[in-house]
Scaffold this motif. Structure first.
Motif, mmCIF file in Angstrom:
data_model
loop_
_atom_site.group_PDB
_atom_site.id
_atom_site.type_symbol
_atom_site.label_atom_id
_atom_site.label_comp_id
_atom_site.label_asym_id
_atom_site.label_seq_id
_atom_site.Cartn_x
_atom_site.Cartn_y
_atom_site.Cartn_z
ATOM 1 N N UNK A 5 0.860 -1.293 0.070
ATOM 2 C CA UNK A 5 0.059 0.085 0.213
ATOM 3 C C UNK A 5 0.848 1.299 -0.007
ATOM 4 N N UNK A 6 2.283 1.170 0.476
ATOM 5 C CA UNK A 6 2.922 2.467 0.395
ATOM 6 C C UNK A 6 3.754 2.505 -0.737
ATOM 7 N N UNK A 7 3.681 1.585 -1.941
ATOM 8 C CA UNK A 7 4.381 1.904 -3.062
ATOM 9 C C UNK A 7 3.590 2.798 -3.992
ATOM 10 N N UNK A 8 4.118 3.499 -4.862
ATOM 11 C CA UNK A 8 3.318 4.445 -5.827
ATOM 12 C C UNK A 8 2.562 3.661 -6.823
ATOM 13 N N UNK B 184 4.630 -5.602 -16.247
ATOM 14 C CA UNK B 184 5.936 -6.557 -16.469
ATOM 15 C C UNK B 184 5.293 -7.949 -16.535
ATOM 16 N N UNK B 185 4.112 -8.348 -15.955
ATOM 17 C CA UNK B 185 3.590 -9.639 -15.784
ATOM 18 C C UNK B 185 2.246 -9.910 -16.604
ATOM 19 N N UNK B 186 1.972 -8.872 -17.247
ATOM 20 C CA UNK B 186 0.636 -8.869 -18.164
ATOM 21 C C UNK B 186 -0.544 -9.055 -17.172
ATOM 22 N N UNK B 187 -0.656 -8.485 -15.965
ATOM 23 C CA UNK B 187 -1.742 -8.663 -15.329
ATOM 24 C C UNK B 187 -2.807 -7.546 -15.312
ATOM 25 N N UNK B 188 -4.033 -7.657 -15.046
ATOM 26 C CA UNK B 188 -4.875 -6.697 -15.092
ATOM 27 C C UNK B 188 -5.374 -6.192 -13.764
ATOM 28 N N UNK B 189 -4.763 -7.086 -12.613
ATOM 29 C CA UNK B 189 -5.218 -6.976 -11.326
ATOM 30 C C UNK B 189 -4.200 -7.558 -10.544
ATOM 31 N N UNK B 190 -3.864 -7.100 -9.395
ATOM 32 C CA UNK B 190 -2.978 -7.854 -8.383
ATOM 33 C C UNK B 190 -3.189 -7.382 -7.032
ATOM 34 N N UNK B 191 -2.950 -8.315 -6.035
ATOM 35 C CA UNK B 191 -3.042 -7.870 -4.455
ATOM 36 C C UNK B 191 -2.363 -6.840 -3.921
ATOM 37 N N UNK C 76 2.661 -9.390 4.739
ATOM 38 C CA UNK C 76 2.159 -10.999 4.552
ATOM 39 C C UNK C 76 0.673 -10.813 4.580
ATOM 40 N N UNK C 77 -0.096 -9.821 4.946
ATOM 41 C CA UNK C 77 -1.579 -9.650 5.096
ATOM 42 C C UNK C 77 -2.183 -8.912 3.872
ATOM 43 N N UNK C 78 -2.999 -9.067 3.389
ATOM 44 C CA UNK C 78 -3.830 -8.838 2.437
ATOM 45 C C UNK C 78 -4.615 -7.549 2.852
ATOM 46 N N UNK C 79 -4.307 -6.520 2.192
ATOM 47 C CA UNK C 79 -5.057 -5.154 2.673
ATOM 48 C C UNK C 79 -5.867 -4.619 1.355
ATOM 49 N N UNK C 80 -5.806 -5.062 0.273
ATOM 50 C CA UNK C 80 -6.711 -4.547 -0.656
ATOM 51 C C UNK C 80 -6.168 -5.175 -2.161
ATOM 52 N N UNK C 81 -6.723 -4.524 -3.345
ATOM 53 C CA UNK C 81 -6.214 -4.884 -4.563
ATOM 54 C C UNK C 81 -6.095 -3.614 -5.461
ATOM 55 N N UNK C 82 -5.441 -3.750 -6.554
ATOM 56 C CA UNK C 82 -5.349 -2.822 -7.614
ATOM 57 C C UNK C 82 -5.470 -3.268 -8.706
ATOM 58 N N UNK C 83 -5.944 -2.534 -9.611
ATOM 59 C CA UNK C 83 -6.603 -3.120 -10.769
ATOM 60 C C UNK C 83 -5.933 -1.978 -12.008
ATOM 61 N N UNK C 84 -6.070 -2.278 -13.169
ATOM 62 C CA UNK C 84 -5.802 -1.268 -14.352
ATOM 63 C C UNK C 84 -6.917 -0.405 -14.481
ATOM 64 N N UNK D 77 0.929 9.074 -10.912
ATOM 65 C CA UNK D 77 2.141 8.105 -10.649
ATOM 66 C C UNK D 77 2.658 8.386 -9.395
ATOM 67 N N UNK D 78 2.706 9.522 -8.690
ATOM 68 C CA UNK D 78 3.156 9.651 -7.533
ATOM 69 C C UNK D 78 2.257 9.381 -6.206
ATOM 70 N N UNK D 79 1.219 8.982 -6.660
ATOM 71 C CA UNK D 79 0.017 8.576 -5.618
ATOM 72 C C UNK D 79 0.399 7.193 -4.927
ATOM 73 N N UNK D 80 0.308 7.107 -3.623
ATOM 74 C CA UNK D 80 0.229 5.793 -2.890
ATOM 75 C C UNK D 80 -0.721 4.627 -3.646
ATOM 76 N N UNK D 81 -0.503 3.632 -3.703
ATOM 77 C CA UNK D 81 -1.322 2.390 -3.870
ATOM 78 C C UNK D 81 -2.606 2.487 -3.150
ATOM 79 N N UNK D 82 -2.565 2.779 -1.641
ATOM 80 C CA UNK D 82 -3.448 3.076 -0.668
ATOM 81 C C UNK D 82 -4.528 3.861 -1.062
ATOM 82 N N UNK D 83 -4.200 5.056 -1.820
ATOM 83 C CA UNK D 83 -4.868 5.958 -2.432
ATOM 84 C C UNK D 83 -6.150 5.597 -3.342
#
Length: 185
Positions: free
Chosen positions: A79-82, A92-99, A104-112, A128-134
């Motif tokens: 969640x603290x990554x951009x 890079x992994x051809x994913x449209x979403x990921x956890x 080690x604890x799931x807190x959400x998901x992010x999708x294209x 691009x500078x927003x945190x994933x948690x946002x």
């Protein structure tokens, strides 16, 4: 050619934890017929044996633990990554979403879809500078490693992935693709 004996049929039924009543119900025959087949009182028709063994095949699939089909390495972000970093990993992994997993604890998901939506709501440079948690959404559903494949299939009807948890930590992931691969097993 293998022709099952009455003992073979009873042994398989018991190994799969099926009662005579349940086997009969699923095969579309009567419970007394199953009892008579197992006791050797009656020789079943080939079509009846076919129905019984179809039930056995289905019961075997139900018993497949998710641990046998899950991916133990879970590609994720925190969640603290951009958002830019998350988008790079997904691309890079051809994913449209990921956890989204923190410690080690799931807190959400992010999708294209979420990333694209945030690009219409914010200045492109800010996104691009927003945190994933946002911008992240709800976490994928979680299950234990002993959950059967049929249950996972039902969950995946409405979700893109399922996370496998053991002692509160993510140890694997199962996707619709993993379930479909079971057809070839």
């Amino acid at each position: 050619m293998f022709l099952p004996t009455p003992d073979d049929i009873k042994k398989l039924r018991l190994e799969l934890n099926l009662t005579q009543h349940l086997l009969a119900s699923r095969a579309g025959v009567s419970q007394p017929l199953i009892a008579r087949i197992e006791s050797g009182d009656v020789d079943p028709r080939l079509s009846t044996l076919h129905k019984i063994f179809n039930v056995f095949d289905e019961a075997r699939k139900e018993k497949i633990d998710v641990r046998k089909i899950m991916h133990p390495s879970v590609i994720h972000t925190s969640s603290d990554r951009s958002v830019e970093e998350a988008a790079r990993i997904m691309e890079e992994h051809s994913f449209s979403q990921m956890p989204v997993i923190d410690n080690g604890v799931p807190v959400g998901s992010i999708s294209s879809d979420q990333i694209v939506r945030s690009m219409t709501d914010h200045d492109l440079r800010k996104v691009s500078h927003l945190f994933v948690r946002n911008i992240m959404g709800d976490s994928f559903p979680t299950i234990s490693p002993t959950t059967d494949a049929n249950t996972v299939s039902r969950i995946l009807e409405k979700n893109p992935a399922v996370l496998v948890l053991e002692m509160g930590k993510v140890i694997g992931v199962v996707t619709k693709h993993d379930i479909m691969k079971m057809l070839r097993a």
